[in-house]
Design a protein around this motif. Structure first.
Motif, PDB file in Angstrom:
ATOM      1  N   ALA A   1     -38.037 -38.062  93.308  1.00  0.00           N
ATOM      2  CA  ALA A   1     -37.602 -37.910  94.464  1.00  0.00           C
ATOM      3  C   ALA A   1     -35.902 -38.334  94.227  1.00  0.00           C
ATOM      4  N   ASP A   2     -36.189 -39.688  93.836  1.00  0.00           N
ATOM      5  CA  ASP A   2     -35.261 -40.707  93.740  1.00  0.00           C
ATOM      6  C   ASP A   2     -35.162 -41.869  92.703  1.00  0.00           C
ATOM      7  N   MET A   3     -34.505 -41.897  92.673  1.00  0.00           N
ATOM      8  CA  MET A   3     -33.982 -43.651  91.308  1.00  0.00           C
ATOM      9  C   MET A   3     -34.537 -45.019  91.832  1.00  0.00           C
ATOM     10  N   PRO A   4     -35.553 -45.497  91.123  1.00  0.00           N
ATOM     11  CA  PRO A   4     -35.602 -46.925  91.605  1.00  0.00           C
ATOM     12  C   PRO A   4     -34.446 -47.979  92.492  1.00  0.00           C
ATOM     13  N   GLN A   5     -34.722 -48.152  93.452  1.00  0.00           N
ATOM     14  CA  GLN A   5     -34.188 -49.110  94.329  1.00  0.00           C
ATOM     15  C   GLN A   5     -33.564 -50.910  93.398  1.00  0.00           C
ATOM     16  N   ASP A   6     -32.054 -50.766  93.257  1.00  0.00           N
ATOM     17  CA  ASP A   6     -31.709 -52.268  92.280  1.00  0.00           C
ATOM     18  C   ASP A   6     -32.728 -53.917  93.090  1.00  0.00           C
TER      19      ASP A   6
ATOM     20  N   LEU B   1     -42.502 -37.467  85.223  1.00  0.00           N
ATOM     21  CA  LEU B   1     -43.053 -36.419  86.100  1.00  0.00           C
ATOM     22  C   LEU B   1     -42.055 -36.091  86.689  1.00  0.00           C
ATOM     23  N   ASP B   2     -41.540 -35.152  86.903  1.00  0.00           N
ATOM     24  CA  ASP B   2     -41.122 -33.917  88.033  1.00  0.00           C
ATOM     25  C   ASP B   2     -39.297 -35.317  88.155  1.00  0.00           C
TER      26      ASP B   2
ATOM     27  N   ASP C   1     -45.664 -42.817  82.152  1.00  0.00           N
ATOM     28  CA  ASP C   1     -45.227 -41.729  81.533  1.00  0.00           C
ATOM     29  C   ASP C   1     -43.867 -41.006  81.685  1.00  0.00           C
ATOM     30  N   ILE C   2     -43.685 -41.346  80.704  1.00  0.00           N
ATOM     31  CA  ILE C   2     -41.860 -41.680  80.821  1.00  0.00           C
ATOM     32  C   ILE C   2     -41.437 -40.645  78.600  1.00  0.00           C
ATOM     33  N   VAL C   3     -40.593 -39.884  78.890  1.00  0.00           N
ATOM     34  CA  VAL C   3     -40.042 -39.308  77.411  1.00  0.00           C
ATOM     35  C   VAL C   3     -39.076 -39.983  77.136  1.00  0.00           C
ATOM     36  N   VAL C   4     -39.034 -40.365  76.271  1.00  0.00           N
ATOM     37  CA  VAL C   4     -37.042 -40.576  76.023  1.00  0.00           C
ATOM     38  C   VAL C   4     -36.596 -40.147  74.411  1.00  0.00           C
ATOM     39  N   LEU C   5     -36.006 -39.042  74.778  1.00  0.00           N
ATOM     40  CA  LEU C   5     -34.822 -38.485  73.394  1.00  0.00           C
ATOM     41  C   LEU C   5     -33.840 -38.858  73.136  1.00  0.00           C
ATOM     42  N   PRO C   6     -33.783 -39.593  71.738  1.00  0.00           N
ATOM     43  CA  PRO C   6     -34.152 -39.307  70.833  1.00  0.00           C
ATOM     44  C   PRO C   6     -35.139 -40.115  71.051  1.00  0.00           C
ATOM     45  N   GLY C   7     -36.574 -40.001  70.603  1.00  0.00           N
ATOM     46  CA  GLY C   7     -37.694 -41.225  70.785  1.00  0.00           C
ATOM     47  C   GLY C   7     -37.573 -42.505  69.914  1.00  0.00           C
TER      48      GLY C   7
END
Length: 246
Positions: A25-30, A171-172, A93-99
């Motif tokens: 639900a949130d971006m990671p905090q810096d 994930l989501d 658990d992260i998919v980066v496109l383009p791979g």
């Protein structure tokens, strides 16, 4: 004391992408700029107690204050030691496109304080708390450190050539990173990028080497930073810091 800058998120050097999957639900905090944004700056030691890297980072912070970033905090002790450890499993658990862009994007977690044993960092914010930045300086102790620096430069070049638009799916969770060259000729490496997640942000990262030291200036903001005037501010901070190591 300045108000807490609640909009600050992951800076260009620290993506911490794995946090996206854990908290969709949130971006990671810096965490890298947290101390400066909360105020409570660390008192500066006497000059004779400073290493070359600390002198350089302090000089950069002084110029940053003159250019509109008066709130600063020296990162040291356990906080600096934590930043010296490169984050792991950032793409879990992260998919980066383009791979083929996964490895270069993951390398954005690199920063000079991960090099050698002599390193310094100071964070700073502007009065309105809309922009947070940092200056890092570290000694290149050996050929391994120099190779790591050159590998990072190569990865930034790969991003600018082949990964100008990258989709990150967790994930989501999903966001797009767009990269561009800010055209800062005096820096050995320059990268500007935007993130369009729940909390959109712009980042600017400049890195250069001088003598046996590497320095980095990074900025993150919820507002655009892509203008020549701001590039000049970042360049002035980095150039001032690196003149101290030559």
């Amino acid at each position: 004391m300045a108000k807490k800058f609640t909009a600050v998120l992951a800076a260009g050097l620290l993506l911490t992408l794995s946090a996206c999957a854990a908290e969709p639900a949130d971006m990671p905090q810096d965490e890298t700029h947290k101390i400066a944004s909360e105020g409570s700056p660390t008192p500066t030691p006497e000059v004779q107690d400073l290493s070359t890297a600390e002198v350089a980072a302090t000089a950069g912070a002084v110029i940053a204050a003159k250019l509109g970033f008066p709130n600063s905090a020296k990162i040291q002790g356990e906080d600096l030691a934590a930043l010296a450890e490169k984050p792991t499993d950032t793409l879990k658990d992260i998919v980066v496109l383009p791979g083929n862009c996964a490895a270069p994007v993951d390398d954005l977690n690199w920063s000079p304080v991960q090099l050698g044993t002599e390193a310094a960092r100071t964070d700073f914010t502007n009065e309105s708390q809309n922009i947070t930045g940092s200056i890092e300086v570290a000694k290149l102790e050996n050929d391994k450190d120099r190779q790591a620096l050159q590998e990072h430069f190569a990865n930034v070049s790969t991003i600018l050539a082949d990964c100008q638009s990258v989709k990150i799916n967790g994930l989501d969770y999903s966001e797009t990173l767009k990269f561009s060259d800010p055209k800062v000729e005096s820096a050995d490496s320059a990268l500007y990028y935007t993130r369009n997640g729940k909390y959109p942000q712009d980042s600017l990262v400049l890195i250069t080497a001088a003598g046996d030291y590497a320095g980095m200036v990074s900025f993150v903001s919820s507002k655009p930073l892509d203008d020549k005037t701001f590039n000049q501010v970042a360049t002035s901070i980095l150039d001032t810091a690196m003149t101290q190591v030559q």
